[in-house]
Design an enzyme around this catalytic site. Sequence first.
Site, PDB file in Angstrom:
ATOM      1  N   GLU A   1     -14.169  -0.850   6.270  1.00 47.01           N
ATOM      2  CA  GLU A   1     -14.081   0.462   5.632  1.00 47.01           C
ATOM      3  C   GLU A   1     -15.352   0.648   4.805  1.00 47.01           C
ATOM      4  OE1 GLU A   1     -10.263   1.765   3.967  1.00 47.01           O
ATOM      5  OE2 GLU A   1     -11.328   2.276   2.115  1.00 47.01           O
TER       6      GLU A   1
ATOM      7  N   TYR B   1       0.833  -1.203   0.000  1.00 50.92           N
ATOM      8  CA  TYR B   1       0.000   0.000   0.000  1.00 50.92           C
ATOM      9  C   TYR B   1       0.875   1.265   0.000  1.00 50.92           C
ATOM     10  CZ  TYR B   1      -3.052   3.756   1.574  1.00 50.92           C
ATOM     11  OH  TYR B   1      -3.705   4.950   1.672  1.00 50.92           O
TER      12      TYR B   1
HETATM   13  C1  3EB Z   1      -7.690   6.170   5.739  1.00 54.17           C
HETATM   14  O1  3EB Z   1      -8.623   6.904   6.093  1.00 54.17           O
HETATM   15  C2  3EB Z   1      -8.061   4.768   5.337  1.00 54.17           C
HETATM   16  O2  3EB Z   1      -5.097   5.598  -0.262  1.00 54.17           O
HETATM   17  O3  3EB Z   1      -6.668   6.292  -1.616  1.00 54.17           O
HETATM   18  C3  3EB Z   1      -9.152   5.533   2.645  1.00 54.17           C
HETATM   19  C4  3EB Z   1      -9.486   6.157   1.462  1.00 54.17           C
HETATM   20  C5  3EB Z   1      -7.885   5.010   2.807  1.00 54.17           C
HETATM   21  C6  3EB Z   1      -8.545   6.249   0.420  1.00 54.17           C
HETATM   22  C7  3EB Z   1      -6.292   5.867  -0.509  1.00 54.17           C
HETATM   23  C8  3EB Z   1      -6.946   5.110   1.762  1.00 54.17           C
HETATM   24  C9  3EB Z   1      -7.277   5.725   0.580  1.00 54.17           C
HETATM   25  O4  3EB Z   1      -6.495   6.536   5.709  1.00 54.17           O
HETATM   26  C10 3EB Z   1      -7.480   4.312   4.061  1.00 54.17           C
END
Ligand code: 3EB
Length: 345
Positions: free
Chosen positions: A334, A154
């Site tokens: 999520e 990631y």
């Molecule tokens: C967060 O809030 C959870 O890397 O595009 C949420 C939405 C999250 C988008 C991205 C990652 C992404 O950090 C993870």
Amino acid sequence: MALEAGLQVDYLSLAAQASARWEGVLGVAAFDVPPSSPLPANDVPMVDIRTPVLGSTGAPQPGAVCEIWRTHQPMESGQRGRVRYRHSEEVLFGCISMAESEESEAGASILHTATRDAYSEIFATLDELAYPHLLRVWNYLPQINVDTHGMERYRQFNSARRSALVAAGRDLTGNVPAACALGSVNGSPLVIYFLASRQAPTLIENPRQVSAYEYPPQYGPKPAFSRASVLRGTCGSILFISGTASIVGHQTVHAGDVAAQTRETLVNIEALLGEANRVSGAPRFGMETLACKVYVRNSADLPLIQSQLPTALGREAQVVYLQADICRQDLLVEIEAIGRERDCD
Ligand code: 3EB
């Protein structure tokens, strides 16, 4: 779902979509659809995403689900490099799938190269067709929490997304799209699909959270996304809420407690609705008309997660449950959502 910004989304089971018309379809994201399924016999871009479907409000049983984007405006399709797209006068749906095996580069990880190349092709397409504003981007990659090249995948993805933004002369903070990034089944390609527009969206941050693009360094390269975006169209507005989790400030809260994580996530979504209504100057969006995708890390947690949703969402809400790994190891759930403006038909 009512038309808003000339755009409509529906989540349909494969059986329901087989009998539905393809007229007016801008693009399709197909979740867990088997390769032998009948595909649109026309030029509608359809992108395959390998995340097991655990259930949905329309069909409580597991099975393939299609996310169908529609508009009443005239449309045209095309392809530029590996990006397939279809657009109306206002909006463009596009998608790209990259097998990581197609890529190779000395030193950098294959995922880094694939991500950077995918985004470069997306930005070149948007520049050429004059849809400069990315509204919403969905990212799916296998083994999202696995370390390779000394870095979690990631984080490699985040680093590459930043490189591509810089190379395209785009912003890394503030003016960045709503997004999500989830795991997919092993062996899947990197899949990115997106909506872009001619008119600039309004970008929304969550007052309960540090902006992701301002996360402290312990989370790795800063994720370049906004918490939500709103597009005003000819008939009302549409709200895109990014993947939202049990994060307050920048920290995960309720580690190990999936029910509490679900409730905290819903509080975050309520805060985003409040912020979107405040910024757009009217109570346009509410929980009761959301279309949601719920990503569940451990499918055994599904009943507990499902038990939290009906009280928070209304009967009109559409919900799809998908099994997917989430970009922090301690996050168990999520939720992303699309908000439709009230009283607009
Ligand atoms: C967060 O809030 C959870 O890397 O595009 C949420 C939405 C999250 C988008 C991205 C990652 C992404 O950090 C993870």
